[in-house]
Scaffold this motif. Structure first.
Motif, PDB file in Angstrom:
ATOM      1  N   UNK A 142      52.124  40.193  32.028  1.00 17.44           N
ATOM      2  CA  UNK A 142      52.421  39.040  31.196  1.00 17.44           C
ATOM      3  C   UNK A 142      51.614  37.845  31.650  1.00 17.44           C
ATOM      4  N   UNK A 143      51.489  36.812  30.801  1.00 15.52           N
ATOM      5  CA  UNK A 143      50.641  35.659  31.115  1.00 15.52           C
ATOM      6  C   UNK A 143      51.017  34.985  32.429  1.00 15.52           C
ATOM      7  N   UNK A 144      49.989  34.601  33.187  1.00 17.95           N
ATOM      8  CA  UNK A 144      50.192  33.876  34.438  1.00 17.95           C
ATOM      9  C   UNK A 144      49.352  32.618  34.507  1.00 17.95           C
ATOM     10  N   UNK A 145      48.941  32.105  33.340  1.00 20.46           N
ATOM     11  CA  UNK A 145      48.051  30.957  33.308  1.00 20.46           C
ATOM     12  C   UNK A 145      48.639  29.689  33.876  1.00 20.46           C
ATOM     13  N   UNK A 146      49.959  29.509  33.790  1.00 15.41           N
ATOM     14  CA  UNK A 146      50.578  28.284  34.296  1.00 15.41           C
ATOM     15  C   UNK A 146      50.323  28.096  35.778  1.00 15.41           C
ATOM     16  N   UNK A 147      50.371  29.177  36.540  1.00 14.92           N
ATOM     17  CA  UNK A 147      50.177  29.076  37.979  1.00 14.92           C
ATOM     18  C   UNK A 147      48.770  29.433  38.430  1.00 14.92           C
ATOM     19  N   UNK A 148      48.125  30.370  37.729  1.00 17.71           N
ATOM     20  CA  UNK A 148      46.878  30.917  38.242  1.00 17.71           C
ATOM     21  C   UNK A 148      45.666  30.598  37.378  1.00 17.71           C
ATOM     22  N   UNK A 149      45.854  30.023  36.187  1.00 15.83           N
ATOM     23  CA  UNK A 149      44.725  29.525  35.426  1.00 15.83           C
ATOM     24  C   UNK A 149      44.131  30.504  34.438  1.00 15.83           C
ATOM     25  N   UNK A 150      42.952  30.124  33.936  1.00 14.59           N
ATOM     26  CA  UNK A 150      42.287  30.876  32.872  1.00 14.59           C
ATOM     27  C   UNK A 150      42.068  32.319  33.282  1.00 14.59           C
ATOM     28  N   UNK A 151      42.186  33.196  32.294  1.00 11.04           N
ATOM     29  CA  UNK A 151      41.952  34.639  32.386  1.00 11.04           C
ATOM     30  C   UNK A 151      43.151  35.419  32.898  1.00 11.04           C
ATOM     31  N   UNK A 152      44.240  34.747  33.275  1.00 10.95           N
ATOM     32  CA  UNK A 152      45.486  35.452  33.591  1.00 10.95           C
ATOM     33  C   UNK A 152      46.260  35.638  32.289  1.00 10.95           C
ATOM     34  N   UNK A 153      45.636  36.311  31.322  1.00 18.96           N
ATOM     35  CA  UNK A 153      46.170  36.407  29.966  1.00 18.96           C
ATOM     36  C   UNK A 153      47.263  37.462  29.871  1.00 18.96           C
ATOM     37  N   UNK A 154      46.970  38.660  30.369  1.00 26.17           N
ATOM     38  CA  UNK A 154      47.940  39.755  30.288  1.00 26.17           C
ATOM     39  C   UNK A 154      48.557  40.109  31.625  1.00 26.17           C
ATOM     40  N   UNK A 155      48.175  39.396  32.688  1.00 25.84           N
ATOM     41  CA  UNK A 155      48.781  39.698  33.971  1.00 25.84           C
ATOM     42  C   UNK A 155      47.942  39.237  35.141  1.00 25.84           C
ATOM     43  N   UNK A 156      48.509  39.420  36.342  1.00 25.29           N
ATOM     44  CA  UNK A 156      47.857  39.051  37.598  1.00 25.29           C
ATOM     45  C   UNK A 156      48.071  40.177  38.599  1.00 25.29           C
ATOM     46  N   UNK A 157      46.987  40.639  39.212  1.00 28.06           N
ATOM     47  CA  UNK A 157      47.061  41.572  40.338  1.00 28.06           C
ATOM     48  C   UNK A 157      46.716  40.789  41.596  1.00 28.06           C
ATOM     49  N   UNK A 158      47.631  40.771  42.548  1.00 32.98           N
ATOM     50  CA  UNK A 158      47.460  39.993  43.772  1.00 32.98           C
ATOM     51  C   UNK A 158      47.509  40.947  44.964  1.00 32.98           C
ATOM     52  N   UNK A 159      46.350  41.158  45.607  1.00 38.66           N
ATOM     53  CA  UNK A 159      46.283  42.044  46.774  1.00 38.66           C
ATOM     54  C   UNK A 159      46.435  41.194  48.025  1.00 38.66           C
ATOM     55  N   UNK A 160      47.424  41.500  48.835  1.00 35.03           N
ATOM     56  CA  UNK A 160      47.745  40.711  50.027  1.00 35.03           C
ATOM     57  C   UNK A 160      47.614  41.611  51.247  1.00 35.03           C
ATOM     58  N   UNK A 161      46.710  41.288  52.147  1.00 30.85           N
ATOM     59  CA  UNK A 161      46.519  42.090  53.344  1.00 30.85           C
ATOM     60  C   UNK A 161      47.393  41.564  54.485  1.00 30.85           C
ATOM     61  N   UNK A 162      47.548  42.400  55.497  1.00 36.06           N
ATOM     62  CA  UNK A 162      48.354  42.025  56.655  1.00 36.06           C
ATOM     63  C   UNK A 162      47.662  40.928  57.457  1.00 36.06           C
ATOM     64  N   UNK A 163      48.465  40.140  58.129  1.00 34.13           N
ATOM     65  CA  UNK A 163      47.906  39.195  59.070  1.00 34.13           C
ATOM     66  C   UNK A 163      47.322  39.960  60.249  1.00 34.13           C
ATOM     67  N   UNK A 164      46.375  39.335  60.934  1.00 29.56           N
ATOM     68  CA  UNK A 164      45.717  40.007  62.050  1.00 29.56           C
ATOM     69  C   UNK A 164      46.707  40.417  63.134  1.00 29.56           C
ATOM     70  N   UNK A 165      47.754  39.621  63.327  1.00 27.26           N
ATOM     71  CA  UNK A 165      48.755  39.951  64.341  1.00 27.26           C
ATOM     72  C   UNK A 165      49.494  41.240  64.020  1.00 27.26           C
TER      73      UNK A 165
END
Length: 631
Positions: A142-165
């Motif tokens: 679903x749209x995520x433009x309010x928080x993430x801006x243009x091109x977040x039309x149908x969704x947002x994929x957010x890849x989060x890696x572990x901290x070095x610790x």
């Protein structure tokens, strides 16, 4: 633009050998519901409370899937259409509009936006990570433009890696098979005397070529290498920071010409000041450089600089506010490398500036919340764009959540829309041209959903949507430009659908998950449009997607994992429906050593997933063996 993982730093799982990987899978249904995510609200919140359609792929699920690339890992997400187009090339989208250059899904890696301003999509062939370093992949449909801006039309994929610790010590993997010829990874993490955690890594993969539907070898073998590092200060302190970077280089085979060559790198830093669990300030900046050459077609370099700020604050007892601003500048040198394909002008610098704000208002504390927000962006193509959002969430008890939303998002124009030129090499006739009058594509989306945990061993998540799109890209016949076709905004579309996901865990050693999605999609032409494509160049989606996976822990530290997936036929270009199965058998001789064998596409000798060329490519049955060591 901004990263979301800072607040999550305190709860990411460790990769230390003393913690068995199986402990992660043994999370109960209640614990899975309590997982925190950051993408949907740009701050930490429980997955069960999110007022959006969200799924989370945990790091251990990636490990047990047998995936060797990031694109394969994303295939685990609920209701996401991830289809392999050719060897390293993928078409990935949600809620429709999937093509080889899909452009309505925003993808971020540790806060860095990875879509290309050339076409608003992602070059998946150069997006990869050490998969063991991924904490989670959050997918918001679903749209995520309010928080993430243009091109977040149908969704947002957010890849989060572990901290070095959380990735200390040495980690080495070797994978080999008939299709994935070799994947080798080496990573080492440690801590300095100043309590700064670090890790460095290198990864290399070599993939075999596939075949065309005619049986002729496609010549699309891959050799790709990358390396990188990450530094983190102590996240337990009120002020902490991150510095990380990556670099890559690779070649991709083509059957009718020399290899495609790709290279690039990035450097990102993030500084966070935290006053409490509900109040913090964050600033992030990154530089990204990419280079690509497809012989006799395209060659380009691009440099991007991005800076973003974010403030989270609790105002009184009822208002959770997040606001911020950002600026991005991207300079692309795009040159056609053949007789009939180029961009005019060849070099262009584009900028985006933005401010945003969102307030979550507790109308009835712990029960009913109203979420209001908007983002205002200014880009060089269309000027100012506003992307508002309104959501409501009702939580009658700890086991149920209802939510509904209405939002607007845009896909702003790109060089492909405005500057593309295609000519007939023999006659010099202009065949296709972009247009300076191209405007942003828009969507008005209505969504609703329900999450429930009726028992301690099962949970369900249901979502439905109705989307109305306007100003969709069209190919207008014989416009006054003199070209045979001019790219314009003469199409509109409506989509609707439903998505269901169910997770069950009858025992501590067995877990299963299933997801199903239905999509209805229809294009129409605006009055006066001479487009002949009827949307064929903008979408080729299956109506039905089904995924079922199960994981079993057997005595003797043995793991069995099965993943079945079904995609119904794609209409045009036609691609037959298919069902496929992935199976993995894993064994942990010790906490420091893992062996596994994975079979992919086990139900057929070969099958087709997408059509983006003539003839299309087929993907064969594949078997690979993996060994991983932790020291």
């Amino acid at each position: 633009m901004m990263a979301g993982p800072a607040l999550a730093a305190q709860r990411e799982p460790t990769d230390a050998p003393s913690q068995s990987a199986q402990q992660l899978k043994r999370l109960s249904i209640e614990e899975l519901s309590d997982l925190t995510v950051t993408t949907a609200a740009r701050r930490m919140e429980r997955l069960s409370d999110v007022a959006a359609a969200v799924s989370v792929i945990r790091g251990d699920e990636i490990r047990r899937s047998g995936a060797t690339t990031l694109a394969e890992a994303i295939r685990l997400a609920d209701a996401v259409d991830a289809a392999q187009v050719y060897g390293p090339g993928w078409a990935i989208s949600a809620r429709g509009f999937n093509i080889a250059t899909a452009n309505k899904l925003l993808v971020r890696v540790d806060g860095r936006t990875v879509y290309s301003p050339l076409f608003s999509g992602v070059f998946w062939d150069v997006q990869d990570l050490v998969l063991a370093d991924i904490d989670r992949i959050e997918v918001t449909r679903g749209p995520g433009g309010t928080l993430w801006g243009a091109n977040a039309v149908n969704g947002v994929i957010n890849i989060i890696t572990k901290r070095a610790a959380d990735s200390q010590g040495a980690f080495v993997t070797v994978t080999a098979g008939n299709e994935t010829r070799a994947v080798t990874t080496a990573r080492y993490g440690g801590t300095t005397t100043g309590e700064i955690a670090y890790r460095v890594y290198g990864k290399f993969r070599a993939e075999s070529e596939h075949v065309f539907a005619t049986g002729v070898p496609a010549g699309d073998g891959v050799q790709f290498g990358q390396a990188g590092f990450r530094l983190d200060s102590d996240a337990r302190q009120p002020t902490f920071w991150t510095l990380q970077g990556d670099a890559y280089v690779g070649t991709e085979g083509l059957y009718d010409r020399g290899d495609t060559r790709v290279a690039g790198g990035n450097l990102l830093t993030r500084w966070t000041k935290r006053w409490s669990s509900t109040s913090q300030f964050q600033v992030q900046a990154y530089f990204d450089r990419t280079a690509r050459r497809v012989q006799n077609q395209y060659r380009a370099t691009r440099n991007t600089v991005d800076i973003d700020t974010e403030q989270q604050v609790q105002v009184g007892a009822r208002h959770s506010v997040v606001f911020g601003a950002g600026f991005r500048a991207s300079r692309g040198n795009d040159l056609g490398d053949g007789p009939g394909f180029f961009f005019a002008p060849q070099t262009l610098t584009s900028t985006i500036g933005s401010v945003f704000g969102q307030d979550e208002i507790a109308l009835m504390p712990q029960r009913l919340s109203l979420i209001l927000g908007a983002k205002v962006e200014r880009n060089d193509f269309t000027g100012f764009e506003v992307q508002p959002n309104m959501r409501i969430r009702l939580t009658p008890d700890a086991r149920q959540t209802y939510w509904a939303a209405v939002s607007r998002a845009v896909r702003m124009p790109t060089r492909f829309d405005t500057d593309l030129r295609v000519v007939n090499p023999a006659s010099g006739q202009l065949l296709i041209t972009g247009s300076d009058g191209f405007v942003s594509e828009t969507v008005l989306a209505w969504e609703g959903g329900y999450r429930v945990r009726p028992t301690n061993w099962v949970s369900a998540d249901v979502a439905a949507f109705l989307n109305s799109y306007d100003h969709i890209r069209s190919q207008e016949l014989r416009e006054p430009t003199g070209a045979l076709f001019t790219l314009a905004n003469g199409l509109a579309a409506k989509t609707s659908g439903a998505e269901v996901a169910v997770t069950t865990s009858l025992t501590s050693w067995w877990q299963a998950h299933a997801s199903y999605s239905y999509l209805w999609e229809r294009f129409s032409k605006d009055a006066g449009s001479t487009d002949l494509s009827n949307g064929v160049n903008e979408a080729n989606d299956p109506s039905h997607l089904l995924s079922v996976r199960t994981s079993v822990d057997l005595p003797g530290q043995v793991e069995v994992d099965l993943l079945g997936r079904y995609a119904s036929r794609r209409p045009q270009p036609a691609v037959p429906a298919y069902v496929e199965l992935t199976a993995r058998l894993g064994w942990h001789p010790s906490l420091r050593w893992e062996l596994s064998i994975t079979g992919q596409n086990l139900l057929h000798d070969r099958h087709q997933e997408f059509a983006a060329g003539t003839p299309p490519e087929l993907f064969e049955r594949a078997v690979s063996v993996r060994s991983a060591w932790r020291f």
